[in-house]
Structures are given as structure tokens and as C-alpha cells.
Design a protein around this motif. Structure first.
Motif, mmCIF file in Angstrom:
data_model
loop_
_atom_site.group_PDB
_atom_site.id
_atom_site.type_symbol
_atom_site.label_atom_id
_atom_site.label_comp_id
_atom_site.label_asym_id
_atom_site.label_seq_id
_atom_site.Cartn_x
_atom_site.Cartn_y
_atom_site.Cartn_z
ATOM 1 N N ASP A 1 -5.503 -6.030 -1.515
ATOM 2 C CA ASP A 1 -6.011 -7.228 -0.847
ATOM 3 C C ASP A 1 -7.470 -7.064 -0.450
ATOM 4 O OD1 ASP A 1 -3.549 -8.232 -1.134
ATOM 5 O OD2 ASP A 1 -2.907 -7.936 0.930
ATOM 6 N N ALA B 1 -1.551 -0.787 5.529
ATOM 7 C CA ALA B 1 -0.248 -1.085 4.947
ATOM 8 C C ALA B 1 -0.297 -0.778 3.452
ATOM 9 C CB ALA B 1 0.113 -2.540 5.193
ATOM 10 N N ASN B 2 0.859 -0.873 2.839
ATOM 11 C CA ASN B 2 0.982 -0.486 1.438
ATOM 12 C C ASN B 2 0.111 -1.313 0.506
ATOM 13 O OD1 ASN B 2 2.140 1.463 0.027
ATOM 14 N ND2 ASN B 2 4.219 0.663 0.098
ATOM 15 N N VAL B 3 0.026 -2.606 0.808
ATOM 16 C CA VAL B 3 -0.667 -3.501 -0.107
ATOM 17 C C VAL B 3 -2.131 -3.669 0.273
ATOM 18 C CG1 VAL B 3 1.408 -4.760 -0.663
ATOM 19 C CG2 VAL B 3 0.015 -5.488 1.244
ATOM 20 N N ARG C 1 -3.166 4.887 -5.533
ATOM 21 C CA ARG C 1 -1.943 4.231 -5.096
ATOM 22 C C ARG C 1 -1.177 3.595 -6.248
ATOM 23 N NH1 ARG C 1 0.239 3.159 -0.393
ATOM 24 N NH2 ARG C 1 -1.561 3.855 0.771
ATOM 25 N N TYR C 2 -1.908 2.928 -7.151
ATOM 26 C CA TYR C 2 -1.206 2.167 -8.189
ATOM 27 C C TYR C 2 -1.281 2.822 -9.565
ATOM 28 C CZ TYR C 2 -1.398 -1.501 -4.660
ATOM 29 O OH TYR C 2 -1.279 -2.221 -3.508
ATOM 30 N N ARG D 1 1.360 -4.497 -6.879
ATOM 31 C CA ARG D 1 1.174 -4.899 -5.483
ATOM 32 C C ARG D 1 2.278 -5.846 -5.043
ATOM 33 N NH1 ARG D 1 0.917 -9.023 -2.117
ATOM 34 N NH2 ARG D 1 -0.570 -8.889 -0.451
ATOM 35 N N HIS E 1 5.496 -4.308 -4.082
ATOM 36 C CA HIS E 1 5.513 -3.685 -2.757
ATOM 37 C C HIS E 1 5.798 -4.699 -1.658
ATOM 38 C CE1 HIS E 1 4.375 0.442 -3.314
ATOM 39 N NE2 HIS E 1 3.446 0.098 -4.170
ATOM 40 N N ILE F 1 -4.958 -2.018 0.134
ATOM 41 C CA ILE F 1 -6.134 -1.703 -0.662
ATOM 42 C C ILE F 1 -6.381 -2.771 -1.727
ATOM 43 C CG2 ILE F 1 -4.866 -0.144 -2.201
ATOM 44 C CD1 ILE F 1 -8.327 0.604 -1.008
ATOM 45 N N LEU G 1 -7.426 2.750 -4.758
ATOM 46 C CA LEU G 1 -6.532 1.856 -5.495
ATOM 47 C C LEU G 1 -5.876 2.608 -6.635
ATOM 48 C CD1 LEU G 1 -6.220 -1.433 -5.523
ATOM 49 C CD2 LEU G 1 -7.406 -1.210 -7.653
ATOM 50 N N THR H 1 -2.914 -10.958 5.124
ATOM 51 C CA THR H 1 -2.442 -9.663 4.645
ATOM 52 C C THR H 1 -1.753 -8.885 5.766
ATOM 53 O OG1 THR H 1 -3.086 -7.630 3.547
ATOM 54 C CG2 THR H 1 -4.679 -8.578 5.033
ATOM 55 N N PRO H 2 -0.670 -8.153 5.434
ATOM 56 C CA PRO H 2 0.082 -7.450 6.480
ATOM 57 C C PRO H 2 -0.763 -6.404 7.208
ATOM 58 C CG PRO H 2 1.242 -7.393 4.385
ATOM 59 C CD PRO H 2 -0.070 -7.989 4.117
ATOM 60 N N MET I 1 -8.108 -4.062 6.194
ATOM 61 C CA MET I 1 -7.286 -2.939 5.736
ATOM 62 C C MET I 1 -6.966 -1.996 6.887
ATOM 63 S SD MET I 1 -8.930 -2.010 2.065
ATOM 64 C CE MET I 1 -10.374 -1.230 2.723
#
Lengths: 117, 533
Positions: free
Chosen positions: B152, B146-148, A100-101, A113, A116, B150, A97, B229-230, B142
Motif C-alpha cells: 500500500d 501490518a502485513n500488507v 515480503r512477496y 497482497r 493477505h 509495504i 517488498l 490501509t490496516p 506504514m
């Protein structure tokens, strides 16, 4: 008057953990709060059914009169393992995390988030 | 007939062994394995149906000391449903690129854990199983990276761990007071408790965790993120929304039965279920993302199930249980079709998807059948369970509340149904998968058969017989047509031009707020029990 024993201390510790979860925005502190809650639970369990002067249920206890209840202690070995697993998984995910962020703050991470999405 | 613990162990063992076989062969054998497991579970179900509950003490300990597996009628019916859905999912993922060895290992372990939760009879055991399931689900949602993903995954993981800490604290307190962890021994012991006040804390701790698992009103905010979640493959979303969230409802039921001699909170949970249902569909309507819309609709349906099982009338109770089964079937179909639509159109936005019927006819038919199921159209399975719940509530305010909830469901799915209509442009691309279509079509046919043979199925599954009276069913038919017209009117007249409910979208709870709501729910439970007991 609340006496100071394993039960009251563990309930206090548990809610210290809950306070940490509610009030701290730092993700590492959230994981630490969960660990505090787990320690509180372990303390609660192992103080269950123990009379003063009893011995732990390990080894040869045939001659002893008072042995502590072995079940909660056996359960807590399982819970310690689960607790370590949970903390490790949480921290590993936190590393990803952070990569990424780039933040340790729940609010900032949430905002990034949603950008994105 | 094989022993109960083999049912739990076999999927994990098979998932491990399958790692040694080349993927192509492993996938094919997995279908046969699942089919064989389904046969074995059917045999167990028949046995339970004939000779009553099967008890198995693992390790040969006497009753109430060791871990007990217990297959009663409800548990074995749920296990049967689990196995059936997993068979469908395994057939569905045959040609998916993400379905590798690791995926199958996790997926089959997840199956084992769900079965074990249904069969287990021991509170600590359930804690361990749910904790393990949480970890596996976190990886599974996960899986597509996808980008989001982690964020979620992390939210889901930590929130559920917090909730299970509450559960374990409650288990510790129960053990200190009573000295057993076995559901049925506990129930016997609780009969002899004179002072219910000593059980307020353990009950409040446990019910808080279970309510989070079942996604009740203040505690559902983790669910849509996890289910919609995607990065979650559509089979995982389908299992989570169709089946896994039901384990929460199932445990709630078990806990309520166990505590029924002293603590009765069914009225509170009926009201909470009602609020959950309404908030669920309001939020569902605000969504643009089709997967999120379906996830919020799950929240709404869970509320409906909670109303049914807490009403206290046998009609509503069995209607609620039958709705668990029905919801599992149509919601997993909807998630699977949504996944196929997303791959085909390459977008999740409801406004951009048009003409599914034209472009993917098979998917369109499956979607429409399961939509008819979920809105409770006559002859479909949803109508039977909703009919039973509303028969049980006759004469109370809940009866009108249910009409309102169903109107809400209709409006959501009128909105969702928009994606079927219109001109889809080009025809479906040639690489579409015949197996996927077969799975979604046969699952959606189940919705239809569940409606036509509704009372027979209930008689087979739960050993209770209800006759669906034609007259009142006809009245429900008129009511359905009325609410369908009203729903269409409200959607096209009011909501289509300007989505007034979209303001709900801006409210999103972060991690701290979710923890706060858990703590507040716990405090509320303690105060409520203090006052009412």
C-alpha cells in the motif's frame, strides 16, 4: 517540422518515461521510468531562457553580456536532490517488498497482497 | 502576532526538540504547544479578518521574485482548521503505544507541510512541499507495519511521485512561457495573453496532477488503499481523509482562479465531480471493511465539494467551502471512532461488529452524531453546506443529482450504522481511554454546533452572509426525511440480503493501470481544451 532542441527532446523523454510506467510490469523498471521523467524535466528547465552563446550564471559574470536565467537552474538543484531522495526511497521500499512477496512484478505482488488481506 | 514563517517552522522545530525530552513529558508539552499554536493562528486569522490579506516575502526580496507566503481569508481559515484537528489528534494519541518520538516528529512535520501548502504562493514551492508530504505520509501509513503495509505504501508513494512529475513539467512550461511562478503575478500576466492555445499543455499537466491529489473520478484509486490501509494509525487516516485530500481541492481552486482569465473548465469539473460522487458511493457500498467504506465515502464527498465550487453560483461556492470544513470534522471523527471500534472488536469486518452502542456508549454517540452530520440531517453541519450547494443549483439538473447523491450517502451510512445496533455482548473492557472518548465526543459536538450556528460560522470564516430561509430549509427537511425512508427501504428491501454491488470489489487497478489512467486523463484534458478553446 519539429526542430531538435532541448524542449522537444525533453518532452519526448518525458513520454518515454510515461510509456515505461504504463507498459512495464517490473517494479525496478517503473522506478527507472520515474527517473527518466525526472531527467526530462531537468533538461526542460535548464534549457529555459537560454540564448545561444550565453554563459552559466556561476562565478564572476559582471563582464559578460549574456547570462543564462539562473532561476531554473537553482530550482533544478532542488529537484535533483528530491529526485535522488525519491529514487532511494522507492528502491528501499522495493527491497522490503521483494523480501515480503518475492516478486518484481506488479501483478503478482498485487495478487499476493490481496491474499493477505 | 507572529510571522507566518514561524507558524510553518515551529512544529518541525518542536518535533525535533521533543526527541531530546523523555516521551512522557514530551507528550504532555506537545498538547500545550499545539494549544499555543492554535492561539497564534487564531490571532493571525483575526488580523486577516480585520486588515485583509497578509503577505510575507521570505528573504526580503521584492514581490513576485522570492518565495511569498500569503494568508488570505480562505488560507487562514484552512490553517485554523488544520491546527484544530492536529490538536485533537495529539490529544487522541496520548496513550497509544505507537506514539513514540519518531511518530511525533513525522506527525508534526506533516502538520507544518500542510500549513505551508495552504500558505504558499509559489508553484515550485508547492511541488517541493507536496513531495516532502508524500514521503512522510508513506512512512506514516506504514507505521504499524501490518502485513500488507509495504504494498500500500509503495503504491501510494510511486503514484503520487508520478503525478507530481506531471505537475513539475507543467510548472516548467509555465515558467518558460510566462516567466513567473507566483500565483498572483501569474494571474496578472495571464490577463495579457492573447493566444490561449499556448497554455493548454502546461494547464493540462498541472490539472492532471491536482486532480489526482484531489481524487477525482478516474484518478482516485490510490486513495482508499492509502486512507484505509490496516497499517495506518487511525489518527493518520483521519488527517489524510479529513484534511490532506482537501489540499488537492484547495490547490485546484487556486489554479482555477489563476487560470480563470483564459481557461474555464468549471463545467467539465462539475460533471467530473458529479461522476466522482456517484462512483464513490457505489464503491463505498460494496465494501465490507469499515475503514475502506469510510475512505470511499470520502471520494464521494470530494465529488460533492467539486460540484459546489465549480457551479459558478456564490451560494454553491461557499457551500462547497463550508463542506470542506464540515467534512474535515465529521470524517476525522468517523475515522477515529472506527479505529477505536477496530481495537475493541479486533476485526475490521462490518458484518462481525455488532452493538457498539451497547458496548461502547460514548463511541456510539460520537459515531451517530457524525453520521447525522455527513448525511445532512437537519440541525447538523452537513445540512447547512448541502442546503447552500443545492440552493445554488436550483433549477438545473444538478439539483436532482444532488438528491440522488445524498440518497447514496444515506444508504452507505445506514449500512455503516448497522454496527451500532444489536447486542454487543460483554461491556467495554476497563482499559478504555478517557482522552480518546473526550476527543471524539467534542469533535462530534462540533458537527452539531456547525449546524446550529451554520450561517454565523460562515460569516465569521469567509466574511459572507447567507440567511438560511426557513421555508426552503423546511422543504429540505421533508426531502431529507423522504430520502431517509427511501434509503432505509432500499437497504433493507434490496441490498441487505444480497450485496449486488460487491462485483465492484473485484475491480482493482494495479500500478500500470493507474499510470495509464493518469496518461489518459492528461490526453483527455488536452483534447478537451483544444476543442473548447
Amino acid at each position: 517540422m519539429v526542430t531538435i532542441n532541448g524542449e522537444s527532446i525533453s518532452i519526448l523523454l518525458f513520454f518515454v518515461g510515461v510509456y515505461g510506467l504504463i507498459a512495464r510490469q517490473n517494479i525496478i523498471k517503473s522506478i527507472m521510468s520515474i527517473s527518466i521523467m525526472q531527467v526530462a524535466i531537468i533538461l526542460y528547465f535548464i534549457t529555459t531562457n537560454i540564448a545561444p552563446g550565453s554563459v552559466p550564471p556561476i562565478g564572476d559574470v559582471a563582464q559578460t553580456l549574456q547570462v543564462a536565467d539562473p532561476l531554473p537552474q537553482a530550482l533544478m538543484i532542488t529537484d535533483i536532490v528530491i529526485g535522488i531522495g525519491v529514487t532511494a526511497a522507492g528502491l528501499t521500499m522495493f527491497i522490503h517488498l521483494y523480501h515480503r512477496y518475492g516478486s518484481t512484478n506488479w501483478q503478482k505482488v498485487m495478487k499476493k497482497r490481496n491474499r493477505h488481506d | 502576532m507572529i510571522n507566518l514563517h514561524w507558524i510553518i517552522l515551529l512544529p518541525i522545530i518542536f518535533g525535533t526538540v521533543a526527541k531530546l525530552i523523555p516521551l512522557k513529558i514530551a507528550k504532555k508539552t506537545m498538547i500545550f504547544f499545539q494549544a499555543a499554536l492554535l492561539v497564534a493562528i487564531t490571532l493571525i486569522f483575526v488580523e486577516v479578518r480585520r486588515n485583509g490579506t497578509i503577505l510575507e516575502n521570505i528573504g526580503g526580496w521584492p514581490d513576485t521574485i522570492g518565495i511569498t507566503l500569503r494568508a488570505d481569508l480562505l488560507a487562514s481559515a484552512m490553517v485554523l482548521l488544520t491546527c484544530l484537528l492536529f490538536l485533537a489528534m495529539i490529544v487522541f494519541v496520548q496513550n497509544k503505544h505507537y506514539a513514540d518520538h519518531l511518530f511525533f516528529l513525522l506527525f508534526l512535520s506533516f502538520e507544518s507541510l500542510i500549513i505551508a501548502i495552504f500558505l504558499s504562493n509559489d508553484l515550485f514551492n508547492i511541488f517541493v512541499l507536496i513531495e516532502a508530504a508524500t514521503l512522510i505520509i508513506t512512512i506514516l501509513i506504514m507505521y504499524k507495519k501490518a502485513n500488507v503495509a509495504i504494498y500500500d505504501g509503495m503504491m501510494y508513494f510511486l503514484i503520487n511521485v508520478v503525478a507530481m512529475s506531471f505537475f513539475l513539467m507543467g510548472v516548467g512550461m509555465i515558467y518558460k512561457k510566462i516567466g513567473v511562478l507566483d500565483f498572483y503575478a501569474l494571474q496578472t500576466a495571464l490577463n495579457q495573453i492573447n493566444n490561449p492555445h499556448s497554455l493548454i499543455l502546461p494547464y493540462a499537466f498541472m490539472i492532471t496532477a491536482i486532480s489526482l491529489k484531489a481524487a477525482l473520478m478516474p484518478l482516485f484509486s490510490w486513495l482508499p488503499k492509502a486512507h484505509g490501509t490496516p497499517s495506518a494509525p487511525s489518527v493518520v487516516s483521519a488527517i489524510l481523509s479529513g484534511l490532506y485530500v482537501k489540499t488537492g481541492v484547495y490547490l485546484f481552486l487556486r489554479l482555477q482562479i489563476t487560470f480563470s482569465p483564459i481557461i474555464d473548465t468549471s463545467e467539465l469539473f462539475m460533471v467530473l465531480g458529479f461522476i466522482t460522487a456517484i462512483v464513490g458511493f457505489l464503491l463505498a457500498f460494496a465494501q465490507k471493511d469499515i475503514k475502506l467504506l469510510l475512505a470511499y465515502s470520502t471520494v464521494s464527498q470530494i465529488g460533492l465539494i467539486m460540484i459546489g465550487i465549480n457551479m459558478g453560483s456564490p451560494h454553491a461556492y461557499w457551500g462547497g467551502l463550508y463542506h470542506i470544513m464540515n467534512h474535515a470534522v465529521f470524517k476525522s471523527t468517523l475515522f477515529l471512532t472506527a479505529g477505536m471500534i477496530i481495537t475493541e472488536y479486533n476485526t475490521r469486518n462490518l458484518d462481525e461488529i455488532k452493538g457498539v452502542f451497547h458496548r461502547m456508549p460514548a463511541v456510539g454517540i460520537a459515531t451517530i452524531l457524525s453520521i447525522l452530520g455527513i448525511v445532512g440531517a437537519p440541525l447538523f453541519n452537513g445540512s447547512i453546506s448541502k442546503y447552500l450547494i443545492s440552493t445554488g443549483s436550483a433549477g438545473t439538473w444538478i439539483e436532482y443529482g444532488l438528491i440522488f447523491i445524498n440518497l447514496g450517502t444515506i444508504i452507505i451510512f445506514v449500512k455503516y450504522g448497522q454496527l451500532l445496533l444489536g447486542d454487543g455482548g460483554k461491556k467495554e473492557t476497563a482499559n478504555s481511554d478517557i482522552l480518546e472518548k473526550a476527543v471524539v465526543l467534542s469533535l462530534s459536538m462540533l458537527c452539531f454546533f456547525g449546524g446550529i450556528f451554520g450561517s454565523e460560522l460562515i460569516a465569521i470564516l469567509f466574511e459572507v452572509s447567507f440567511t438560511v430561509e426557513l421555508l426552503s430549509y423546511g422543504a429540505k427537511l421533508l426531502l431529507f426525511i423522504g430520502s431517509l425512508c427511501l434509503g432505509l427501504l432500499i437497504y433493507y428491501g434490496l441490498l441487505k440480503k444480497k450485496n449486488v454491488l460487491a462485483i465492484f470489489n473485484s475491480i482493482e487497478l494495479g500500478f500500470n493501470e493507474v499510470c495509464l489512467s493518469i496518461a489518459l486523463f492528461f490526453a483527455f484534458m488536452v483534447v478537451y481544451l483544444k476543442i473548447t478553446l
